[in-house]
Design a protein around this motif. Structure first.
Motif, PDB file in Angstrom:
ATOM      1  N   THR A 158       0.812  -1.229   0.000  1.00  9.42           N
ATOM      2  CA  THR A 158       0.000   0.000   0.000  1.00  9.42           C
ATOM      3  C   THR A 158       0.843   1.275   0.000  1.00  9.42           C
ATOM      4  O   THR A 158       0.646   2.162  -0.836  1.00  9.42           O
TER       5      THR A 158
ATOM      6  N   VAL B 294      -8.514   2.386  -4.275  1.00  6.48           N
ATOM      7  CA  VAL B 294      -8.487   2.320  -2.809  1.00  6.48           C
ATOM      8  C   VAL B 294      -9.502   1.282  -2.343  1.00  6.48           C
ATOM      9  O   VAL B 294     -10.504   1.035  -3.021  1.00  6.48           O
ATOM     10  N   GLN B 295      -9.199   0.686  -1.185  1.00  2.00           N
ATOM     11  CA  GLN B 295      -9.986  -0.460  -0.693  1.00  2.00           C
ATOM     12  C   GLN B 295     -10.686  -0.085   0.614  1.00  2.00           C
ATOM     13  O   GLN B 295     -10.021   0.305   1.582  1.00  2.00           O
ATOM     14  N   SER B 296     -12.018  -0.250   0.635  1.00  2.00           N
ATOM     15  CA  SER B 296     -12.743   0.210   1.834  1.00  2.00           C
ATOM     16  C   SER B 296     -12.495  -0.679   3.051  1.00  2.00           C
ATOM     17  O   SER B 296     -12.776  -0.279   4.160  1.00  2.00           O
TER      18      SER B 296
ATOM     19  N   THR C 255      -7.760   3.831   4.686  1.00  2.00           N
ATOM     20  CA  THR C 255      -8.122   4.393   3.379  1.00  2.00           C
ATOM     21  C   THR C 255      -8.579   5.852   3.407  1.00  2.00           C
ATOM     22  O   THR C 255      -8.083   6.672   2.627  1.00  2.00           O
TER      23      THR C 255
ATOM     24  N   ASP D  75      -5.718   8.096   3.814  1.00  2.00           N
ATOM     25  CA  ASP D  75      -4.915   8.192   2.571  1.00  2.00           C
ATOM     26  C   ASP D  75      -5.577   9.148   1.578  1.00  2.00           C
ATOM     27  O   ASP D  75      -4.917   9.981   0.960  1.00  2.00           O
TER      28      ASP D  75
ATOM     29  N   ASP E 102     -16.337   6.370   2.537  1.00  2.00           N
ATOM     30  CA  ASP E 102     -15.307   6.805   1.568  1.00  2.00           C
ATOM     31  C   ASP E 102     -15.976   7.440   0.341  1.00  2.00           C
ATOM     32  O   ASP E 102     -15.547   8.487  -0.141  1.00  2.00           O
TER      33      ASP E 102
END
Ligand code: FDA
Length: 302
Positions: free
Chosen positions: A130, A152-154, A159, A162, A206
């Motif tokens: 990451t 991006v990964q929830s 996240t 970032d 997000d």
């Protein structure tokens, strides 16, 4: 328990058997297959993002070969006027072997995309990648502001932080461009949310942040619940149709895909192809144990 058992067995299954169930997720082994499937999708008013399969290479020499293949792919797809862009996995260019050389390889791919007026999405891999993948994206975006996006990964606890940190690279002329997905790798609880609803809740958190802040987002999911909630958020923020798209994987939930498109939203399908299809397929099969169960049954029932 059952999922763990399936995950353990999959890598030992005969490749031929796995292929029978994997082919629905893969366009084929070569560029002609990818072109054919992409043309079909374009004819259905669906954009594509094309991915050459392969990851976690062992030798840097493989990275050079992979880069050449991507550059050829970009040129071919541009010549053929396919409505699509490209997705890359940094570990396919040696992220875990030599970060700088990985960056230089991907930079050349983005430069080729720039010449062809195209776009490269940096896929997000497991949590050991990451930091480096966010950093690669930062460097590329600084040089090619409108040519590059990030996944991006929830499920990752970090996240939203970032995304907030990257806001310094966001502008109206060159908005941040994320694909938001749940995340597919097996991660420790310290770094990732584990509960199904928890991952969904963070997905929506997000997504809301992105829509509020004018970030371009690829809403990548096959989860009907998330799709319906995304519709609500898009309406709430009155998001113009050209500021987002839905994204799905090749071969997964075509009915839901049609429903989204009938409601007037843009759709992009992730089209993977290549000879290195085994790793990609076994991850998809682990995700959907019903399919893996069919493979196991086929081993015993003749
Ligand atoms: P969920 O897994 O809950 O699935 C919802 C429903 O969709 C299931 O109930 C089932 O009906 C159907 N479904 C889902 N997967 C299926 C399958 N394999 N076969 C058949 N049916 C299935 N991840 C990552 O870590 N890094 C990345 O870069 C990407 N890139 C990416 C691109 C795109 C375009 C998509 C759509 C997804 C990714 N992913 C990814 C994968 C993502 O993180 C996630 O694992 C999958 O999308 C599955 O999550 P869903 O949101 O679909 O929900």
């Amino acid at each position: 328990m059952f999922n763990k058992m399936i995950a353990g067995i999959l890598p030992y299954m005969p490749k031929k058997l796995v292929w029978i169930f994997s082919k629905r997720y893969i366009a084929g082994e070569n560029i002609e297959d990818a072109l054919r499937e992409s043309r079909k999708l374009n004819a259905e008013q669906t954009m594509v993002t094309v991915d050459i399969l392969g990851e976690y290479i062992k030798e840097l020499s493989e990275a050079t070969e992979n880069k050449k293949q991507y550059i050829e792919l970009i040129k071919r797809f541009t010549d053929e006027k396919i409505d699509g862009n490209f997705s890359v996995k940094p570990s396919m260019f040696g992220l875990l072997l030599d970060k700088e050389s990985c960056y230089q390889n991907i930079r050349e791919i983005v430069a080729a995309a720039d010449e062809c007026d195209s776009f490269i999405r940096v896929d997000m891999e497991d949590s050991t990648c990451t930091d480096a993948e966010v950093e690669i994206f930062r460097r590329l975006k600084a040089e090619f502001p409108t040519r590059v996006g990030l996944v991006v990964q929830s499920y990752m606890r970090r996240t939203l932080s970032d995304v907030r940190d990257l806001m310094d690279m966001h502008s109206e002329e060159a908005p941040l461009n994320f694909r938001l997905c749940k995340g597919i790798y097996v991660e420790p609880v310290e770094v990732a949310y584990k509960k199904y609803q928890e991952v969904r809740d963070h997905y929506l958190e997000d997504l809301e942040y992105m829509l509020q802040n004018g970030i371009y987002v690829g809403i990548a999911t096959h989860d009907k619940y998330l799709v319906d909630k995304a519709f609500e958020l898009l309406e709430k923020y009155n998001t113009p149709k050209d500021k987002y798209e839905f994204q799905m994987l090749y071969g997964v939930t075509p009915d839901l895909r049609s429903r989204i498109m009938s409601a007037g939203h843009r759709m992009r399908v992730y089209v993977p192809y290549g000879v290195e299809w085994f790793g990609y397929s076994t991850r998809r099969l682990k995700e959907n144990p019903n399919m893996a169960w069919l493979i196991i049954k086929a081993l015993f029932v003749r």
